[in-house]
Design an enzyme around this catalytic site. Structure first.
Site, PDB file in Angstrom:
ATOM      1  N   LYS A 141       0.737  -1.120  -0.015  1.00  0.00           N
ATOM      2  CA  LYS A 141       0.153  -0.036   0.135  1.00  0.00           C
ATOM      3  C   LYS A 141       0.929   1.114  -0.065  1.00  0.00           C
ATOM      4  O   LYS A 141       0.758   2.324  -0.764  1.00  0.00           O
ATOM      5  CB  LYS A 141      -0.961  -0.117   1.269  1.00  0.00           C
ATOM      6  N   HIS A 198      -3.443 -33.046  18.418  1.00  0.00           N
ATOM      7  CA  HIS A 198      -2.421 -33.854  19.152  1.00  0.00           C
ATOM      8  C   HIS A 198      -1.263 -32.814  19.635  1.00  0.00           C
ATOM      9  O   HIS A 198      -0.206 -33.443  19.945  1.00  0.00           O
ATOM     10  CB  HIS A 198      -1.978 -34.726  17.754  1.00  0.00           C
ATOM     11  N   GLU A 248      -4.350  -6.873  14.740  1.00  0.00           N
ATOM     12  CA  GLU A 248      -3.895  -5.356  14.471  1.00  0.00           C
ATOM     13  C   GLU A 248      -4.912  -4.478  14.461  1.00  0.00           C
ATOM     14  O   GLU A 248      -4.936  -3.223  14.574  1.00  0.00           O
ATOM     15  CB  GLU A 248      -3.282  -5.411  13.036  1.00  0.00           C
ATOM     16  N   GLY A 306      -4.905  -2.240   5.124  1.00  0.00           N
ATOM     17  CA  GLY A 306      -3.938  -3.181   4.587  1.00  0.00           C
ATOM     18  C   GLY A 306      -4.375  -4.746   5.110  1.00  0.00           C
ATOM     19  O   GLY A 306      -4.731  -5.633   4.077  1.00  0.00           O
ATOM     20  N   ARG A 307      -4.917  -4.877   6.272  1.00  0.00           N
ATOM     21  CA  ARG A 307      -5.481  -6.135   6.429  1.00  0.00           C
ATOM     22  C   ARG A 307      -6.959  -6.351   5.787  1.00  0.00           C
ATOM     23  O   ARG A 307      -7.322  -7.504   6.097  1.00  0.00           O
ATOM     24  CB  ARG A 307      -5.460  -6.254   8.153  1.00  0.00           C
ATOM     25  N   GLU A 355      10.719  -4.388   4.519  1.00  0.00           N
ATOM     26  CA  GLU A 355      10.974  -5.847   4.173  1.00  0.00           C
ATOM     27  C   GLU A 355      10.404  -5.876   2.783  1.00  0.00           C
ATOM     28  O   GLU A 355      11.142  -6.621   1.894  1.00  0.00           O
ATOM     29  CB  GLU A 355       9.853  -6.707   4.899  1.00  0.00           C
ATOM     30  N   LYS A 377       9.384  -0.068  14.041  1.00  0.00           N
ATOM     31  CA  LYS A 377      10.025   0.100  12.759  1.00  0.00           C
ATOM     32  C   LYS A 377      11.119   1.323  12.766  1.00  0.00           C
ATOM     33  O   LYS A 377      12.140   1.362  12.255  1.00  0.00           O
ATOM     34  CB  LYS A 377       9.062   0.482  12.006  1.00  0.00           C
TER      35      LYS A 377
HETATM   36  O1  F6P Z   1       2.654  -4.010  10.086  1.00  0.00           O
HETATM   37  C1  F6P Z   1       1.856  -2.690   9.778  1.00  0.00           C
HETATM   38  C2  F6P Z   1       1.492  -2.602   8.098  1.00  0.00           C
HETATM   39  O2  F6P Z   1       1.202  -1.403   8.000  1.00  0.00           O
HETATM   40  C3  F6P Z   1       0.327  -3.350   7.995  1.00  0.00           C
HETATM   41  O3  F6P Z   1      -1.022  -2.802   8.560  1.00  0.00           O
HETATM   42  C4  F6P Z   1       0.205  -3.757   6.502  1.00  0.00           C
HETATM   43  O4  F6P Z   1      -0.627  -4.673   6.114  1.00  0.00           O
HETATM   44  C5  F6P Z   1       1.808  -3.915   6.483  1.00  0.00           C
HETATM   45  O5  F6P Z   1       2.475  -3.183   7.369  1.00  0.00           O
HETATM   46  C6  F6P Z   1       2.180  -3.789   4.994  1.00  0.00           C
HETATM   47  O6  F6P Z   1       2.072  -2.405   4.450  1.00  0.00           O
HETATM   48  P1  F6P Z   1       2.312  -2.208   2.995  1.00  0.00           P
HETATM   49  O7  F6P Z   1       1.081  -2.711   2.155  1.00  0.00           O
HETATM   50  O8  F6P Z   1       2.163  -0.460   2.932  1.00  0.00           O
HETATM   51  O9  F6P Z   1       3.765  -2.557   2.704  1.00  0.00           O
END
Ligand code: F6P
Length: 566
Positions: A218, A396, A365, A279-280, A224, A524
Site C-alpha cells: 500500500k 495432538h 492489528e 492493509g488487513r 521488508e 519500525k
Molecule cells: O505492519 C503494519 C502494516 O502497515 C500492516 O498494517 C500492513 O498490512 C503491512 O504493514 C504492509 O504494509 P504495506 O502494504 O504498506 O507494505
C-alpha cells in the site's frame, strides 16, 4: 455526528463503559449464568440448536454450544445497540471517516460492492474507480494466464511471485492456498520476510524469463517489501542482462504512484487502490491481483460476491440474527465477563491452513488497542490473542490445554461438508473429529462417569478415586461451529467478510479504532536506527550506543563482533 450512541454520550459525561446500564446488566446476568453448565442448557431445551444457529446462503453458523440463553443474546444485542453498532456500520458503508486517528474512510465494502450503488467519499463516487481497477485486473490477469502477456525474452509467464507483507501478503497467500483446487494459472509463491532465506527458497528453481513479480505494498515504503523487491530486480536483471526487462516482469499494487515509478515500474503496470483500504482488509482490492492470476478473474469475482452477500446481511439483519454481530458479541461475552484472554480458530480443512495466521493480523492489528475514542486508556480488556492450526493436527498438540487448562479458550471450528479430495473415509474421519471435539468440550466428563469407567476397566475403588481427578473434563467450554458445503471462492469470501465485520463490531463496542495500527511504528523506527548503528559498528568499529538499555547494547555489540558474512 459520528459515534454518538447512548454509550458514547454516557462515557463523555463521565460514566465509564463498564458502569453503563447494558454492561451492568450483562455483569448481573453473568452472575446468574456463569456457573450453569451447557449440558443442563441442552437437556432443558430440545430446540437449542434451532434457537442458536443461523444459515446464510448455505453457510451454517452454530452457536448453540455457548454459555448463553435467550436473555444473554438479548443483553448482548442491547449492548451492541446502545454502543451504536448499526449506526457505525451505516457510517462505514456510507464512506464516513470512521478511522478518526488517520482521518480516513474505511471502505473495503466498496471494493466488493456488486450492487452498482454509488458510495461517496468527499463528494465523489468511488465506484467508477473501483470498477476501473477491477477491469484492469481482469484484462491483465487474463493476458498473463492466456500467455498473451510475454516476458522480456518472449516467453509466457509460468510463475508469479507476490512480494508483500502483512495485509499485502497474508490475505492473498491464505486465499490462494484455500483455493488451491481452483488454481489453474501460473504457479504462485509468496515472499514476505526480510530474511533473505525467504527470497532464496521461494525463487529456487524459478526461471527468470518466465517469472512475474507482483510487488504488493500500500505504502511502497515497507522495509521488508522494498528490500525483497530490490533483490528481486537484481536477480531478474542479472539473469536477463537488461534493465528494460523490469517492465515485463514487475507490476505494483499500491496507493503510492510516485514511489512505484521511482522504483522503475512502468506506470501502466500499477494497479491502484486508495487510502480508505486498510492493509488487513485489502485482499478485495488490487492486492488480490495474485489471486486473480492464480484462479482466474471470474473466481476472484465470486470471492467478492460472497463477501458482498455477507455485507448485505450485516447491514440488514436484526442484531439478534446477525452472524458477525453475534460472533463479535460472544467474543466480548467471553473476553470481558469470563476473562478469556485468547481465542482459537480451528479449520478442519487443510486448504484453510493459513486462515488462523490471516485472522491473527485481522483481529489483533484491529483490536489490539488500549485507548478509546476520547483518547483515554480503557479500563477493560479488548482484543484477545488469536491462534490456531488446522484440525486434526492441533488435537495432538494443544487441545489438551483447551480441554483441561485453567482458562477458557473459546474456539471457532470451521468444518466443510464436501472435500475437494474425497478419498476413502478421510473426510468422514476428519469431520467426525471436528464434531467430536466441540461435543467433548461442551459435555466434558464428570467424576461419576470417570469412576464408573475406571471400575469397568478393573481398577479397584481406591485406585479409581486417586486417578479420577486427572481424568475429569469440566466441559462447559464454549465453541462456535461454521459448516460450509465446500471451500469455494464464494464461501471463502463469505467467511472472511464475517470475521472482518466481527472485528468492526468489537471495535465499536470497545470504543477503539479498529483501523489504525500505530503500535507497529515504534519497532519500525528503532529497527531503522539499530540498522545504521550496526552497520557503523561493523564497518568503522564504532557507533554511539549509549542511549540503548544494557541488554539491547550488548546484543548489538555481540552481533557486530561475531558476524562473519557482511
Ligand atoms: O505492519 C503494519 C502494516 O502497515 C500492516 O498494517 C500492513 O498490512 C503491512 O504493514 C504492509 O504494509 P504495506 O502494504 O504498506 O507494505
Amino acid at each position: 455526528m459520528l459515534f454518538d450512541s447512548e454509550i458514547d454520550k454516557a462515557v463523555r459525561s463521565g460514566t465509564p463503559l463498564t458502569e453503563t446500564a447494558p454492561w451492568k446488566a450483562l455483569e448481573a446476568h453473568y452472575g446468574e449464568l456463569g456457573a450453569v453448565h451447557m449440558r443442563e442448557l441442552f437437556s432443558a431445551d430440545p430446540d437449542r440448536f434451532d434457537r442458536f444457529s443461523l444459515d446464510l446462503d448455505g453457510l451454517l453458523f452454530d452457536y448453540s454450544k455457548n454459555r448463553i440463553n435467550e436473555t444473554t443474546v438479548a443483553l448482548l444485542a442491547d449492548l451492541a445497540r446502545a454502543s451504536g453498532v448499526p449506526e457505525a456500520a451505516r457510517s462505514m458503508f456510507a464512506g464516513e471517516r470512521i478511522n478518526w486517528t488517520e482521518d480516513r474512510a474505511v471502505l473495503h465494502v466498496a471494493l466488493r460492492n456488486r450492487a452498482g450503488s454509488p458510495i461517496v467519499v468527499d463528494g465523489e463516487d468511488v465506484m467508477p474507480g473501483v470498477n476501473a481497477v477491477l477491469k484492469k485486473m481482469k484484462g491483465f490477469s487474463e493476458a498473463v494466464r492466456s500467455g498473451e502477456w510475454l516476458g522480456f525474452t518472449g516467453r509466457a509467464i509460468t510463475s508469479v511471485v507476490n512480494i508483500g507483507i502483512g495485509g499485502s501478503d497474508l490475505g492473498p497467500a491464505m486465499i490462494c492456498e484455500a483455493l488451491t483446487p481452483y488454481c489453474d494459472g501460473p504457479q504462485v509463491r509468496f515472499i514476505s520476510n526480510v530474511d533473505a532465506t525467504d527470497f532464496v527458497e521461494k525463487t529456487r528453481n524459478l526461471d527468470p524469463a518466465e517469472t512475474l513479480f507482483v510487488v504488493a505494498s500500500k505504502t511502497f515504503t515497507t522495509q521488508e517489501t522494498m528490500t525483497n523487491a530490490n533483490t528481486a530486480r537484481r536477480w531478474l536483471v542479472e539473469a536477463l542482462g537488461d534493465d528494460a526487462a523490469v517492465a515485463r516482469h514487475f507490476v505494483a499494487l499500491s496507493t503510492n504512484h510516485e514511489a512505484v515509478e521511482a522504483f522503475g515500474i512502468d506506470p501502466d503496470c500499477i494497479f491502484e487502490f486508495w487510502d480508505w483500504v486498510g492493509g488487513r482488509y485489502s485482499s478485495w482490492s488490487a492486492i488480490g491481483l495474485t489471486v486473480a492470476l492464480a484462479v482466474g478473474f471470474d473466481r476472484f469475482t465470486e470471492l467478492l460476491e460472497g463477501a458482498h452477500s455477507v455485507d448485505r446481511h450485516f447491514i440488514e439483519a436484526p442484531l439478534e440474527e446477525n452472524i458477525p454481530v453475534l460472533m463479535a458479541m460472544l467474543g466480548i461475552w467471553y473476553r470481558n465477563f469470563f476473562d478469556a484472554s485468547t481465542r482459537a480458530v480451528l479449520p478442519y480443512d487443510q486448504y484453510l491452513c493459513l486462515f488462523p495466521a490471516f485472522l491473527q493480523q485481522g483481529d489483533m492489528e484491529s483490536n489490539g488497542k488500549s485507548v478509546d475514542r476520547e483518547g483515554q486508556r480503557v479500563d477493560y480488556q479488548t482484543g484477545a490473542v488469536v491462534w490456531g492450526e488446522p484440525g486434526t493436527n492441533g488435537q495432538h498438540a494443544f487441545y489438551q490445554l483447551i480441554h483441561q487448562g485453567t482458562e477458557i479458550v473459546p474456539c471457532d471450528f470451521i468444518g466443510v461438508i464436501n472435500s475437494h479430495n474425497p478419498i476413502g473415509d478421510h473426510h468422514r474421519k476428519l469431520i467426525a473429529n471436528c464434531f467430536a471435539q466441540s461435543e467433548a468440550l461442551m459435555v466434558g466428563r464428570t467424576a461419576t462417569e470417570v469412576i464408573h469407567e475406571l471400575l469397568i476397566r478393573g481398577l479397584d475403588k481406591e485406585e479409581a478415586r486417586v486417578l479420577a481427578p486427572y481424568k475429569i473434563f469440566e466441559g462447559n467450554r464454549p465453541t462456535n461451529t461454521f459448516l460450509l458445503d465446500r471451500v469455494t471462492p464464494r464461501s471463502l469470501g463469505m467467511l472472511v467478510a464475517l470475521y472482518e465485520h466481527e472485528f468492526f463490531v468489537q471495535g465499536v463496542v470497545w470504543r477503539v479504532n479498529s483501523f489504525d495500527q500505530w503500535g507497529v511504528e515504534l519497532g519500525k523506527v528503532l529497527a531503522g536506527k539499530i540498522l545504521g548503528e550496526t552497520k557503523n559498528l561493523v564497518t568503522n568499529g564504532d557507533a554511539e550506543l549509549s542511549h540503548h538499555d544494557g541488554s539491547t547494547r550488548a546484543l548489538i555489540e555481540r552481533f557486530a563482533a561475531r558476524q562473519d558474512n557482511d
